[in-house]
Design a protein around this motif. Structure first.
Motif, PDB file in Angstrom:
ATOM      1  N   GLU A  13       0.846  -1.185   0.000  1.00  0.00           N
ATOM      2  CA  GLU A  13       0.000   0.000   0.000  1.00  0.00           C
ATOM      3  C   GLU A  13       0.890   1.248   0.000  1.00  0.00           C
ATOM      4  OE1 GLU A  13      -3.244   0.236  -0.264  1.00  0.00           O
ATOM      5  OE2 GLU A  13      -3.530  -1.941  -0.348  1.00  0.00           O
ATOM      6  N   PRO A  14       0.463   2.333  -0.623  1.00  0.00           N
ATOM      7  CA  PRO A  14       1.302   3.541  -0.703  1.00  0.00           C
ATOM      8  C   PRO A  14       1.821   4.037   0.637  1.00  0.00           C
ATOM      9  CG  PRO A  14      -0.540   3.728  -2.200  1.00  0.00           C
ATOM     10  CD  PRO A  14      -0.772   2.465  -1.402  1.00  0.00           C
ATOM     11  N   ASP A  15       0.948   4.075   1.657  1.00  0.00           N
ATOM     12  CA  ASP A  15       1.400   4.554   2.969  1.00  0.00           C
ATOM     13  C   ASP A  15       2.471   3.643   3.561  1.00  0.00           C
ATOM     14  OD1 ASP A  15      -0.271   6.711   2.853  1.00  0.00           O
ATOM     15  OD2 ASP A  15      -1.896   5.754   3.995  1.00  0.00           O
ATOM     16  N   LEU A  16       2.244   2.349   3.470  1.00  0.00           N
ATOM     17  CA  LEU A  16       3.217   1.398   3.992  1.00  0.00           C
ATOM     18  C   LEU A  16       4.514   1.460   3.188  1.00  0.00           C
ATOM     19  CD1 LEU A  16       3.998  -0.881   5.888  1.00  0.00           C
ATOM     20  CD2 LEU A  16       2.874  -2.504   4.335  1.00  0.00           C
ATOM     21  N   ALA A  17       4.391   1.623   1.875  1.00  0.00           N
ATOM     22  CA  ALA A  17       5.580   1.723   1.025  1.00  0.00           C
ATOM     23  C   ALA A  17       6.426   2.927   1.415  1.00  0.00           C
ATOM     24  CB  ALA A  17       5.163   1.822  -0.442  1.00  0.00           C
ATOM     25  N   ARG A  18       5.782   4.054   1.710  1.00  0.00           N
ATOM     26  CA  ARG A  18       6.528   5.239   2.135  1.00  0.00           C
ATOM     27  C   ARG A  18       7.225   5.001   3.466  1.00  0.00           C
ATOM     28  NH1 ARG A  18       2.193   8.043  -0.370  1.00  0.00           N
ATOM     29  NH2 ARG A  18       0.952   7.935   1.540  1.00  0.00           N
ATOM     30  N   GLN A  19       6.538   4.323   4.408  1.00  0.00           N
ATOM     31  CA  GLN A  19       7.154   4.030   5.702  1.00  0.00           C
ATOM     32  C   GLN A  19       8.368   3.115   5.539  1.00  0.00           C
ATOM     33  OE1 GLN A  19       4.329   2.618   8.648  1.00  0.00           O
ATOM     34  NE2 GLN A  19       2.693   3.877   7.762  1.00  0.00           N
ATOM     35  N   VAL A  20       8.218   2.118   4.702  1.00  0.00           N
ATOM     36  CA  VAL A  20       9.341   1.189   4.465  1.00  0.00           C
ATOM     37  C   VAL A  20      10.515   1.932   3.838  1.00  0.00           C
ATOM     38  CG1 VAL A  20      10.086  -0.829   3.151  1.00  0.00           C
ATOM     39  CG2 VAL A  20       7.853  -0.839   4.276  1.00  0.00           C
ATOM     40  N   ALA A  21      10.224   2.784   2.854  1.00  0.00           N
ATOM     41  CA  ALA A  21      11.286   3.536   2.186  1.00  0.00           C
ATOM     42  C   ALA A  21      12.004   4.451   3.174  1.00  0.00           C
ATOM     43  CB  ALA A  21      10.704   4.350   1.033  1.00  0.00           C
ATOM     44  N   VAL A  22      11.254   5.126   4.032  1.00  0.00           N
ATOM     45  CA  VAL A  22      11.844   6.039   5.015  1.00  0.00           C
ATOM     46  C   VAL A  22      12.758   5.275   5.973  1.00  0.00           C
ATOM     47  CG1 VAL A  22      11.337   7.505   7.002  1.00  0.00           C
ATOM     48  CG2 VAL A  22      10.040   7.779   4.877  1.00  0.00           C
ATOM     49  N   GLN A  23      12.270   4.138   6.483  1.00  0.00           N
ATOM     50  CA  GLN A  23      13.054   3.387   7.460  1.00  0.00           C
ATOM     51  C   GLN A  23      14.299   2.757   6.831  1.00  0.00           C
ATOM     52  OE1 GLN A  23      10.948   0.785  10.132  1.00  0.00           O
ATOM     53  NE2 GLN A  23       9.115   2.063  10.121  1.00  0.00           N
ATOM     54  N   LEU A  24      14.151   2.213   5.628  1.00  0.00           N
ATOM     55  CA  LEU A  24      15.305   1.601   4.973  1.00  0.00           C
ATOM     56  C   LEU A  24      16.356   2.638   4.618  1.00  0.00           C
ATOM     57  CD1 LEU A  24      13.724  -1.093   2.617  1.00  0.00           C
ATOM     58  CD2 LEU A  24      14.977  -1.450   4.748  1.00  0.00           C
ATOM     59  N   MET A  25      15.923   3.803   4.160  1.00  0.00           N
ATOM     60  CA  MET A  25      16.884   4.851   3.821  1.00  0.00           C
ATOM     61  C   MET A  25      17.544   5.426   5.070  1.00  0.00           C
ATOM     62  SD  MET A  25      15.145   6.851   0.597  1.00  0.00           S
ATOM     63  CE  MET A  25      16.502   8.028   0.535  1.00  0.00           C
ATOM     64  N   ALA A  26      16.845   5.442   6.170  1.00  0.00           N
ATOM     65  CA  ALA A  26      17.457   5.891   7.419  1.00  0.00           C
ATOM     66  C   ALA A  26      18.527   4.906   7.885  1.00  0.00           C
ATOM     67  CB  ALA A  26      16.383   6.058   8.495  1.00  0.00           C
ATOM     68  N   HIS A  27      18.306   3.643   7.597  1.00  0.00           N
ATOM     69  CA  HIS A  27      19.272   2.615   8.003  1.00  0.00           C
ATOM     70  C   HIS A  27      20.458   2.542   7.045  1.00  0.00           C
ATOM     71  CE1 HIS A  27      20.903  -1.135   9.472  1.00  0.00           C
ATOM     72  NE2 HIS A  27      20.779  -1.681   8.262  1.00  0.00           N
ATOM     73  N   ASP A  28      20.187   2.470   5.735  1.00  0.00           N
ATOM     74  CA  ASP A  28      21.252   2.381   4.716  1.00  0.00           C
ATOM     75  C   ASP A  28      20.655   2.789   3.379  1.00  0.00           C
ATOM     76  OD1 ASP A  28      23.377   1.842   3.083  1.00  0.00           O
ATOM     77  OD2 ASP A  28      23.386  -0.329   3.411  1.00  0.00           O
ATOM     78  N   ALA A  29      20.719   4.079   3.086  1.00  0.00           N
ATOM     79  CA  ALA A  29      20.073   4.595   1.880  1.00  0.00           C
ATOM     80  C   ALA A  29      20.692   4.016   0.610  1.00  0.00           C
ATOM     81  CB  ALA A  29      20.154   6.125   1.865  1.00  0.00           C
ATOM     82  N   VAL A  30      22.021   4.013   0.554  1.00  0.00           N
ATOM     83  CA  VAL A  30      22.693   3.497  -0.652  1.00  0.00           C
ATOM     84  C   VAL A  30      22.413   2.009  -0.826  1.00  0.00           C
ATOM     85  CG1 VAL A  30      24.920   3.119  -1.768  1.00  0.00           C
ATOM     86  CG2 VAL A  30      24.496   5.247  -0.535  1.00  0.00           C
ATOM     87  N   GLY A  31      22.478   1.269   0.256  1.00  0.00           N
ATOM     88  CA  GLY A  31      22.213  -0.166   0.182  1.00  0.00           C
ATOM     89  C   GLY A  31      20.795  -0.466  -0.270  1.00  0.00           C
TER      90      GLY A  31
END
Length: 233
Positions: A112-130
């Protein structure tokens, strides 16, 4: 809050880098050396000349495989490094757009768009390049290019494959040389194809048949060429 228990699994894709190079090298070493020996023998060469030709083919082939694999895989590594450098620059320049891009990828995969944004935010906070390397570019540690490893695996496996028909050649002089080298080489090829298929999770019989067919074809054509030129000479 209970911590998540990590479940460790081993997958066959982890082996694909070295397995591909090893199987290709051993198969090439076996087929090319056996074909070379059979072709030279069919041309009427002496047993000593056949052995020298086989050894020269082993050395030249192993070096050729190592150089070719190194250049090929190094080119892939260079491309991956260039893409990662470009991705780092884009992340520094416009991280929000990159976040939206990553979220769109996850939406395309079914989130879902909202969940996708949350996942993107958290993953980029952890390792954006990865995160972008893995999900946008398809680059992961499992499939990352390793030129030296691939080159060494190709050269070593080629030499091992080439030693098999050479060993048979060394102990089988005279008119029995061609049938013995051809027969044992086909057996080795079938065994190699079966093992490679088993390690990779494919059908054993299909893997054995594939390499056996092409090996027989290569030896048959080379023997014909050797006999033709031997008769001419």
């Amino acid at each position: 809050m209970r911590s998540l228990r990590r479940h460790t699994e081993r997958h066959r894709t982890e082996r694909i880098g070295w397995l591909r190079a090893a199987v290709l090298g051993a198969n090439d070493g076996l087929v090319s050396t056996a074909s070379l020996v059979v072709g030279v023998a069919a041309a009427g060469a002496t047993h000593a000349n056949i052995l020298v030709t086989g050894v020269a083919g082993l050395v030249a082939g192993a070096m050729s495989m190592a150089a070719g694999e190194y250049v090929s895989v190094h080119s892939q590594a260079d491309t991956e490094k260039a893409d990662l450098s470009r991705e780092r620059a884009e992340l520094e320049k416009d991280p929000l757009s990159e976040q939206h891009e990553l979220a769109a990828i996850y939406v395309g995969r079914g989130l879902e768009p909202d969940l996708a944004r949350q996942v993107a935010v958290q993953l980029m906070a952890h390792d954006a390049v990865g995160a972008h390397a893995r999900d946008e570019l398809g680059i992961s540690a499992v499939h990352a290019a390793r030129p030296v490893q691939a080159a060494l695996a190709s050269a070593a496996s080629f030499a091992v494959g080439a030693l098999l028909p050479l060993a048979v050649t060394a102990v089988t002089p005279g008119p029995r040389l061609i049938p013995w080298v051809a027969g044992t080489s086909l057996g080795f090829l079938a065994l190699l194809g079966g093992i490679a298929a088993r390690v990779g999770g494919a059908g054993i019989l299909a893997g054995a048949w594939r390499v056996g067919f092409w090996g027989a074809l290569a030896m048959g054509i080379t023997a014909g060429v050797g006999a033709m030129f031997g008769a001419v000479v």
